[in-house]
Design a protein around this motif. Structure first.
Motif, PDB file in Angstrom:
ATOM      1  N   ASP A 136       1.051   8.371  -7.509  1.00 14.60           N
ATOM      2  CA  ASP A 136       0.138   8.551  -6.420  1.00 14.60           C
ATOM      3  C   ASP A 136       0.038  10.167  -5.911  1.00 14.60           C
ATOM      4  O   ASP A 136      -0.821  10.940  -5.992  1.00 14.60           O
ATOM      5  CB  ASP A 136       0.092   7.834  -5.343  1.00 14.60           C
ATOM      6  CG  ASP A 136      -0.379   6.307  -5.828  1.00 14.60           C
ATOM      7  OD1 ASP A 136      -0.925   6.084  -6.939  1.00 14.60           O
ATOM      8  OD2 ASP A 136       0.017   5.082  -5.169  1.00 14.60           O
TER       9      ASP A 136
ATOM     10  N   ARG B  25      -1.265  12.191   4.179  1.00 12.23           N
ATOM     11  CA  ARG B  25       0.176  12.203   3.015  1.00 12.23           C
ATOM     12  C   ARG B  25       0.067  13.449   2.502  1.00 12.23           C
ATOM     13  O   ARG B  25       1.215  14.000   2.308  1.00 12.23           O
ATOM     14  CB  ARG B  25      -0.402  11.018   1.969  1.00 12.23           C
ATOM     15  CG  ARG B  25       0.843  10.926   0.868  1.00 12.23           C
ATOM     16  CD  ARG B  25       1.999  10.524   1.274  1.00 12.23           C
ATOM     17  NE  ARG B  25       2.962  10.206   0.178  1.00 12.23           N
ATOM     18  CZ  ARG B  25       4.073   9.331   0.376  1.00 12.23           C
ATOM     19  NH1 ARG B  25       4.318   8.843   1.578  1.00 12.23           N
ATOM     20  NH2 ARG B  25       4.958   9.412  -0.550  1.00 12.23           N
TER      21      ARG B  25
ATOM     22  N   LEU C  82      -7.866   6.454  -6.048  1.00 10.88           N
ATOM     23  CA  LEU C  82      -6.838   5.567  -5.478  1.00 10.88           C
ATOM     24  C   LEU C  82      -7.086   4.331  -4.585  1.00 10.88           C
ATOM     25  O   LEU C  82      -6.306   3.667  -3.962  1.00 10.88           O
ATOM     26  CB  LEU C  82      -5.468   6.265  -4.773  1.00 10.88           C
ATOM     27  CG  LEU C  82      -4.926   7.439  -5.606  1.00 10.88           C
ATOM     28  CD1 LEU C  82      -3.982   8.353  -4.761  1.00 10.88           C
ATOM     29  CD2 LEU C  82      -4.228   6.858  -6.777  1.00 10.88           C
ATOM     30  N   ASP C  83      -8.424   4.357  -4.317  1.00 10.77           N
ATOM     31  CA  ASP C  83      -8.892   3.338  -3.244  1.00 10.77           C
ATOM     32  C   ASP C  83      -8.229   3.277  -1.856  1.00 10.77           C
ATOM     33  O   ASP C  83      -7.585   2.613  -1.345  1.00 10.77           O
ATOM     34  CB  ASP C  83      -8.822   1.782  -3.784  1.00 10.77           C
ATOM     35  CG  ASP C  83      -9.507   0.735  -3.045  1.00 10.77           C
ATOM     36  OD1 ASP C  83     -10.709   1.206  -2.711  1.00 10.77           O
ATOM     37  OD2 ASP C  83      -9.370  -0.205  -3.114  1.00 10.77           O
ATOM     38  N   ARG C  84      -8.259   4.613  -1.555  1.00  9.66           N
ATOM     39  CA  ARG C  84      -7.690   4.970  -0.225  1.00  9.66           C
ATOM     40  C   ARG C  84      -8.641   5.609   0.875  1.00  9.66           C
ATOM     41  O   ARG C  84      -9.622   6.285   0.077  1.00  9.66           O
ATOM     42  CB  ARG C  84      -6.201   5.552  -0.155  1.00  9.66           C
ATOM     43  CG  ARG C  84      -5.140   4.733  -0.830  1.00  9.66           C
ATOM     44  CD  ARG C  84      -3.809   5.625  -1.022  1.00  9.66           C
ATOM     45  NE  ARG C  84      -2.838   5.151  -1.672  1.00  9.66           N
ATOM     46  CZ  ARG C  84      -1.851   4.506  -1.148  1.00  9.66           C
ATOM     47  NH1 ARG C  84      -1.849   4.160   0.223  1.00  9.66           N
ATOM     48  NH2 ARG C  84      -1.062   3.830  -1.772  1.00  9.66           N
ATOM     49  N   THR C  85      -8.548   5.872   1.825  1.00 13.53           N
ATOM     50  CA  THR C  85      -9.372   6.689   2.611  1.00 13.53           C
ATOM     51  C   THR C  85      -8.963   8.256   2.477  1.00 13.53           C
ATOM     52  O   THR C  85      -8.010   8.448   2.160  1.00 13.53           O
ATOM     53  CB  THR C  85      -9.254   6.441   4.388  1.00 13.53           C
ATOM     54  OG1 THR C  85      -8.081   6.714   4.680  1.00 13.53           O
ATOM     55  CG2 THR C  85      -9.760   4.959   4.444  1.00 13.53           C
ATOM     56  N   SER C  86      -9.998   9.137   2.772  1.00 12.45           N
ATOM     57  CA  SER C  86      -9.596  10.722   2.480  1.00 12.45           C
ATOM     58  C   SER C  86      -8.743  10.841   3.678  1.00 12.45           C
ATOM     59  O   SER C  86      -7.957  11.731   3.508  1.00 12.45           O
ATOM     60  CB  SER C  86     -10.826  11.567   2.594  1.00 12.45           C
ATOM     61  OG  SER C  86     -11.844  11.294   3.720  1.00 12.45           O
TER      62      SER C  86
ATOM     63  N   ALA D 196      -6.066   9.155   4.840  1.00 16.60           N
ATOM     64  CA  ALA D 196      -4.919   8.694   4.518  1.00 16.60           C
ATOM     65  C   ALA D 196      -4.268   9.630   3.600  1.00 16.60           C
ATOM     66  O   ALA D 196      -3.026  10.036   3.370  1.00 16.60           O
ATOM     67  CB  ALA D 196      -5.004   7.022   4.017  1.00 16.60           C
ATOM     68  N   CYS D 197      -5.363  10.090   2.506  1.00  9.57           N
ATOM     69  CA  CYS D 197      -4.845  11.192   1.508  1.00  9.57           C
ATOM     70  C   CYS D 197      -4.440  12.378   2.370  1.00  9.57           C
ATOM     71  O   CYS D 197      -3.411  13.189   2.110  1.00  9.57           O
ATOM     72  CB  CYS D 197      -5.868  11.332   0.461  1.00  9.57           C
ATOM     73  SG  CYS D 197      -6.459  10.086  -0.464  1.00  9.57           S
TER      74      CYS D 197
ATOM     75  N   TRP E  62       2.740   4.723  -1.186  1.00 13.80           N
ATOM     76  CA  TRP E  62       2.508   5.843  -2.112  1.00 13.80           C
ATOM     77  C   TRP E  62       3.691   5.712  -3.181  1.00 13.80           C
ATOM     78  O   TRP E  62       4.855   5.910  -3.016  1.00 13.80           O
ATOM     79  CB  TRP E  62       2.506   6.785  -1.424  1.00 13.80           C
ATOM     80  CG  TRP E  62       1.305   7.232  -0.458  1.00 13.80           C
ATOM     81  CD1 TRP E  62       1.049   6.579   0.520  1.00 13.80           C
ATOM     82  CD2 TRP E  62       0.078   7.782  -0.937  1.00 13.80           C
ATOM     83  NE1 TRP E  62      -0.305   6.756   1.134  1.00 13.80           N
ATOM     84  CE2 TRP E  62      -0.845   7.598   0.180  1.00 13.80           C
ATOM     85  CE3 TRP E  62      -0.268   8.764  -1.804  1.00 13.80           C
ATOM     86  CZ2 TRP E  62      -2.002   8.390   0.294  1.00 13.80           C
ATOM     87  CZ3 TRP E  62      -1.576   9.223  -1.969  1.00 13.80           C
ATOM     88  CH2 TRP E  62      -2.236   9.174  -0.840  1.00 13.80           C
TER      89      TRP E  62
ATOM     90  N   ASP F  56       0.743  -1.180   0.016  1.00 14.87           N
ATOM     91  CA  ASP F  56      -0.112  -0.012   0.004  1.00 14.87           C
ATOM     92  C   ASP F  56       0.764   1.266   0.030  1.00 14.87           C
ATOM     93  O   ASP F  56       0.403   2.343   0.269  1.00 14.87           O
ATOM     94  CB  ASP F  56      -0.823   0.052   1.092  1.00 14.87           C
ATOM     95  CG  ASP F  56      -0.161  -0.013   2.328  1.00 14.87           C
ATOM     96  OD1 ASP F  56       0.998  -0.106   2.650  1.00 14.87           O
ATOM     97  OD2 ASP F  56      -0.894   0.236   3.422  1.00 14.87           O
TER      98      ASP F  56
ATOM     99  N   GLY G 160      -8.794   9.832  -2.810  1.00 11.44           N
ATOM    100  CA  GLY G 160      -9.386   8.724  -2.229  1.00 11.44           C
ATOM    101  C   GLY G 160      -9.895   7.744  -2.927  1.00 11.44           C
ATOM    102  O   GLY G 160      -9.577   6.628  -2.997  1.00 11.44           O
TER     103      GLY G 160
END
Length: 195
Positions: A12, A51, A41-45, A47-48, A8, A6, A38
């Motif tokens: 990304d 990052r 990229l199939d990630r949570t907001s 996590a974005c 980055w 997972d 998110g």
């Protein structure tokens, strides 16, 4: 060295940066940009957002300022265009007020953004660690309470069993004729009566 699945990638990070910059230019929020990224990229907001604030934002600081400048110019142009539809002689106070409102909102947005970014990664990690410790403490407390409850339940069942047994014994004694009869004297002593 193993690479996390997972992790980055540069691609990304660029997608995240471009999406955030687009939202800034359009006058939208970074939270909406995190949601959009998110989804892509199939990630949570969250996590974005983490990052962006921890890694990517520093690389794009100049472009963020440029995007904010573009947003201000666009908003001013939009306000001027709206003002052109109004008779300036009749509504000069409206134009002043509109400029004041725009300036106030821009300043407030910048202040809020600065406050959000001033919270360092270390502070966020400390807060997460603190919450994890609290969670573990509460889980231990729940475990102890479950053990106490189980012990109390066993004690209760034992008492109920003893009372039922005593009741059974009392009923059995009532059915058996007793040859001994006792009476209590004035001093509270039992004395046996003969029949």
């Amino acid at each position: 060295m193993n690479v996390r699945q997972d992790a980055w990638s540069d691609k990304d990070d660029r997608l995240l940066a471009n999406t955030v910059l687009k939202h800034i230019r359009e006058g939208s929020t970074q939270l909406k940009a995190f949601d959009e990224t998110g989804d892509m990229l199939d990630r949570t907001s969250a996590a974005c957002g983490f990052r962006w604030n921890a890694i990517v934002r520093q690389k794009y600081e100049h472009k963020v300022k440029e995007a904010k400048r573009e947003r201000k110019m666009r908003m001013r142009a939009s306000a001027k265009q709206a003002a052109n539809h109004i008779n300036p002689a009749r509504h000069s106070s409206f134009l002043t007020t509109m400029d004041q409102i725009i300036n106030y909102l821009e300043g407030t947005a910048d202040q809020l953004e600065q406050g959000f970014h001033n919270q360092s990664v270390e502070e966020i990690e400390k807060e997460i660690t603190s919450l994890e410790h609290s969670k573990e403490s509460l889980q231990q407390e729940i475990s102890n309470m479950k053990k106490e409850y189980a012990a109390m339940k066993r004690d209760y069942e034992t008492i109920v069993h003893m009372m039922n047994r005593a009741r059974e014994m009392a009923m059995t004694e009532e059915t058996i004729p007793s040859s001994n009869i006792f009476r209590m004297d004035r001093n509270g002593n039992l004395e046996k009566l003969s029949i």
